[in-house]
Scaffold this motif. Structure first.
Motif, PDB file in Angstrom:
ATOM      1  N   THR A   8      19.562  30.756  46.813  1.00  0.00           N
ATOM      2  CA  THR A   8      19.867  32.053  46.205  1.00  0.00           C
ATOM      3  C   THR A   8      20.792  31.862  45.007  1.00  0.00           C
ATOM      4  O   THR A   8      21.387  30.801  44.819  1.00  0.00           O
ATOM      5  N   ALA A  10      20.021  31.575  41.914  1.00  0.00           N
ATOM      6  CA  ALA A  10      19.486  30.487  41.101  1.00  0.00           C
ATOM      7  C   ALA A  10      19.256  30.890  39.649  1.00  0.00           C
ATOM      8  O   ALA A  10      18.685  30.125  38.876  1.00  0.00           O
ATOM      9  N   GLY A  15      23.465  27.014  40.405  1.00  0.00           N
ATOM     10  CA  GLY A  15      22.257  27.337  41.152  1.00  0.00           C
ATOM     11  C   GLY A  15      21.007  27.069  40.346  1.00  0.00           C
ATOM     12  O   GLY A  15      20.034  26.488  40.846  1.00  0.00           O
ATOM     13  N   LYS A  16      21.014  27.481  39.099  1.00  0.00           N
ATOM     14  CA  LYS A  16      19.865  27.275  38.216  1.00  0.00           C
ATOM     15  C   LYS A  16      19.615  25.792  37.995  1.00  0.00           C
ATOM     16  O   LYS A  16      18.477  25.301  38.134  1.00  0.00           O
ATOM     17  N   ALA A  19      18.316  24.144  41.245  1.00  0.00           N
ATOM     18  CA  ALA A  19      16.926  24.481  41.545  1.00  0.00           C
ATOM     19  C   ALA A  19      15.977  23.618  40.722  1.00  0.00           C
ATOM     20  O   ALA A  19      15.009  23.045  41.247  1.00  0.00           O
ATOM     21  N   VAL A  29      10.728  24.110  45.689  1.00  0.00           N
ATOM     22  CA  VAL A  29      11.914  24.955  45.558  1.00  0.00           C
ATOM     23  C   VAL A  29      11.539  26.420  45.408  1.00  0.00           C
ATOM     24  O   VAL A  29      10.712  26.781  44.563  1.00  0.00           O
ATOM     25  N   ALA A  31      13.355  29.866  44.484  1.00  0.00           N
ATOM     26  CA  ALA A  31      14.581  30.223  43.779  1.00  0.00           C
ATOM     27  C   ALA A  31      14.739  31.736  43.700  1.00  0.00           C
ATOM     28  O   ALA A  31      14.018  32.405  42.957  1.00  0.00           O
ATOM     29  N   LEU A  42      14.295  31.876  34.206  1.00  0.00           N
ATOM     30  CA  LEU A  42      14.228  30.678  35.047  1.00  0.00           C
ATOM     31  C   LEU A  42      12.823  30.082  35.031  1.00  0.00           C
ATOM     32  O   LEU A  42      12.662  28.854  34.998  1.00  0.00           O
ATOM     33  N   LEU A  53       8.539  26.224  40.013  1.00  0.00           N
ATOM     34  CA  LEU A  53       9.434  26.872  40.970  1.00  0.00           C
ATOM     35  C   LEU A  53       8.788  28.158  41.463  1.00  0.00           C
ATOM     36  O   LEU A  53       8.100  28.839  40.694  1.00  0.00           O
ATOM     37  N   VAL A  55       9.859  31.399  41.811  1.00  0.00           N
ATOM     38  CA  VAL A  55      10.985  32.234  41.392  1.00  0.00           C
ATOM     39  C   VAL A  55      10.714  33.680  41.791  1.00  0.00           C
ATOM     40  O   VAL A  55       9.645  34.218  41.504  1.00  0.00           O
TER      41      VAL A  55
END
Length: 261
Positions: A8, A10, A15-16, A19, A29, A31, A42, A53, A55
């Motif tokens: 979380t 992310a 966090g970003k 990830a 992952v 995110a 992201l 990802l 996302v």
């Protein structure tokens, strides 16, 4: 071994970077980000790095959005989402303090409960709480955030003992001060409500303390440490980085046993 990891918070900062770093390392992952704009940014950042990802928007304070966790299957949950603000505890508006506990403690635990339920059924899994050096340290005008992270440390310690019965791991990662902008925004935010002539706290001293954000570490170092630790099958309950921060945490804790007032 490739792991499936949900993180979380992310959308920005550690966090970003983590990830994307975990995806680069070959992990699957998921995110969660707080706002719609972060979904787009992201995804674009992941594409630029040549990784994929999952996302999705997940404001952890929203029950309907927390439910998105239930539809995903993952091996490791990283409770990273948090907010930060500084200011004197003797004068902080309680609405600000309550919001910080809502995000950093209550909603964080609610996401961990979703992961715990999944992992208990599986008989395995890992929950990592992103704590902080503030999980055991507290200084002037930084007590708001430190209070929430102290509470999160207690959550993690208790949950670790409870989940061990089911074969589920629980741990914390405690970063020192890293230059992601997170700490900078925190020291700035208090000036939105503090007013000279109304509040008694010493403005000159607070502004001097604010200069601490001028000396922070390179976030890429912390991201690398998180990418290393998160997928591991076994590691310490508490991971503090860098070593300088661990030394500071140990020294302050020892000082609390001998300090006189």
């Amino acid at each position: 071994m490739t792991k499936s990891i949900l993180i979380t918070g992310a959308g920005t900062g550690l966090g970003k970077g983590t990830a994307i770093g975990l995806a680069k390392a070959g992990h699957q992952v998921m995110a969660g980000v707080e706002i719609d704009a972060q979904v787009t940014s992201l995804r674009e950042a992941a594409k630029a790095e040549g990784v994929e990802l999952d996302v999705f928007k997940m404001d952890i304070t929203c029950p309907e959005e927390r439910a998105k966790m239930a539809s995903r299957d993952f091996d490791i949950f990283v409770a990273n989402a948090a907010i930060n603000q500084g200011g004197p505890l003797g004068e902080v508006p309680m609405s600000i303090f309550r919001e910080m506990f809502e995000v950093n403690v209550f909603s964080t635990l609610e996401t961990a409960q979703i992961a715990a339920k999944k992992f208990v059924k599986k008989g395995k899994g890992k929950i990592i709480f992103m704590s902080s050096m503030a999980g055991s340290m507290a200084g002037p005008y930084a007590g708001l955030y430190a209070s929430t992270k102290h509470a999160l440390e207690a959550v993690a310690k208790s949950l670790q003992k409870e989940m061990d019965y089911f074969g589920v791991q629980v741990a914390t990662i405690n970063p020192g001060p890293f230059a992601t902008g997170f700490n900078d925004r925190a020291v700035e935010a208090k000036w939105d409500w503090l007013r000279e002539g109304i509040h008694y706290s010493p403005f000159d001293e607070m502004k001097e303390k604010d200069k601490g954000v001028e000396d922070q570490f390179d976030p890429e170092e912390m991201i690398a440490k998180m990418v290393e630790i998160i997928p591991k099958d076994s590691h310490k309950f508490r991971t503090v980085y860098p070593a300088e921060t661990e030394k500071q945490m140990r020294e302050e804790e020892a000082e609390n046993w001998t300090k006189e007032i």
